[in-house]
Design a protein around this motif. Structure first.
Motif, PDB file in Angstrom:
ATOM      1  N   THR A  57      64.125  45.708  32.197  1.00  0.00           N
ATOM      2  CA  THR A  57      62.755  46.216  32.177  1.00  0.00           C
ATOM      3  C   THR A  57      62.588  47.279  31.100  1.00  0.00           C
ATOM      4  O   THR A  57      61.602  47.266  30.352  1.00  0.00           O
ATOM      5  CB  THR A  57      62.364  46.788  33.560  1.00  0.00           C
ATOM      6  OG1 THR A  57      62.476  45.730  34.523  1.00  0.00           O
ATOM      7  CG2 THR A  57      60.959  47.322  33.563  1.00  0.00           C
ATOM      8  N   GLN A  81      60.143  47.015  27.801  1.00  0.00           N
ATOM      9  CA  GLN A  81      59.168  48.051  27.449  1.00  0.00           C
ATOM     10  C   GLN A  81      59.388  48.528  26.016  1.00  0.00           C
ATOM     11  O   GLN A  81      58.429  48.721  25.271  1.00  0.00           O
ATOM     12  CB  GLN A  81      59.254  49.219  28.429  1.00  0.00           C
ATOM     13  CG  GLN A  81      58.727  48.876  29.801  1.00  0.00           C
ATOM     14  CD  GLN A  81      59.023  49.961  30.829  1.00  0.00           C
ATOM     15  OE1 GLN A  81      59.918  50.778  30.650  1.00  0.00           O
ATOM     16  NE2 GLN A  81      58.280  49.948  31.920  1.00  0.00           N
ATOM     17  N   ARG A  92      60.455  37.317  29.617  1.00  0.00           N
ATOM     18  CA  ARG A  92      60.870  37.576  30.998  1.00  0.00           C
ATOM     19  C   ARG A  92      60.650  36.363  31.891  1.00  0.00           C
ATOM     20  O   ARG A  92      61.516  36.000  32.686  1.00  0.00           O
ATOM     21  CB  ARG A  92      60.129  38.785  31.560  1.00  0.00           C
ATOM     22  CG  ARG A  92      60.504  39.091  32.995  1.00  0.00           C
ATOM     23  CD  ARG A  92      59.885  40.377  33.533  1.00  0.00           C
ATOM     24  NE  ARG A  92      58.449  40.377  33.452  1.00  0.00           N
ATOM     25  CZ  ARG A  92      57.719  41.160  32.643  1.00  0.00           C
ATOM     26  NH1 ARG A  92      58.316  41.988  31.822  1.00  0.00           N
ATOM     27  NH2 ARG A  92      56.418  41.108  32.650  1.00  0.00           N
TER      28      ARG A  92
END
Length: 197
Positions: free
Chosen positions: A122, A126, A159
């Motif tokens: 994650t 980002q 993802r």
């Protein structure tokens, strides 16, 4: 690639292989950066030049994505849609290369048993999204909102492909991350048409 790039790639691969071996054998919480560095034949200081954590050593692909986006040739005056398609193609190219060079099935299995890896992924997503948006704005190609939307959408495509692959692997079904990336692109196109209607 030049000698420096070859050496850098070999060091990153050694770190990745060492991290995978150690975490598979001992579990993430039992493995230290020092152990990974020692197994890779480097110092801890060198480790941190390549990776910011043990988790990042296991899932290193985002750095390649950021480099690919930063180095992508984009013609001035390109539309958001053209830029997105071009960068999605770069992401797909990196995905194909990662599958050829990486232990993606091993990583997928580790993610299931080591939830802390999801946090690292994650953070990497980002960073990729922010770096993509920043690069598009820095080059004067897009204003802030479309640049951020492209960065976020590329991260989501990446993802979704990997999550669907992991789900299929856990269910014992055959799956190909590249085919799943292509399917996610197709779904996204359908959603975009639905939104514009």
């Amino acid at each position: 690639m030049g000698i420096r790039e070859d050496r850098k790639a070999a060091t990153l691969q050694a770190i990745h292989a060492a991290a995978l071996e150690l975490v598979e054998s001992h579990g993430l919480d039992s493995v230290t950066v020092g152990q990974i560095a020692a197994r890779a034949g480097i110092s801890e200081r060198t480790f941190f030049r390549y990776c910011d954590s043990r988790e990042a050593a296991i899932v290193p692909a985002q750095h390649e994505l950021i480099d690919a986006v930063a180095g992508c040739e984009i013609a001035p005056g390109s539309t958001s849609a053209q830029i997105f398609r071009l960068l999605a193609g770069e992401c797909r190219r990196i995905l194909v290369a990662e599958i050829r060079a990486s232990e993606y099935r091993r990583i997928s299995r580790l993610i299931v048993i080591e939830p802390k890896l999801l946090l690292a992924i994650t953070r990497q997503e980002q960073a990729f999204s922010a770096a993509t948006a920043q690069e598009l704005r820095r080059r004067g190609l897009l204003p802030a909102m479309p640049a951020l939307m492209i960065g976020e959408t590329l991260a989501v495509l990446w993802r979704v492909a990997w999550q669907c692959f992991g789900q299929a692997e856990r269910a014992g079904q055959p799956a190909d991350p590249v085919e799943l990336f292509d399917a996610a692109m197709s779904e996204l196109s359908g959603l975009a048409v639905a939104v514009s209607e």
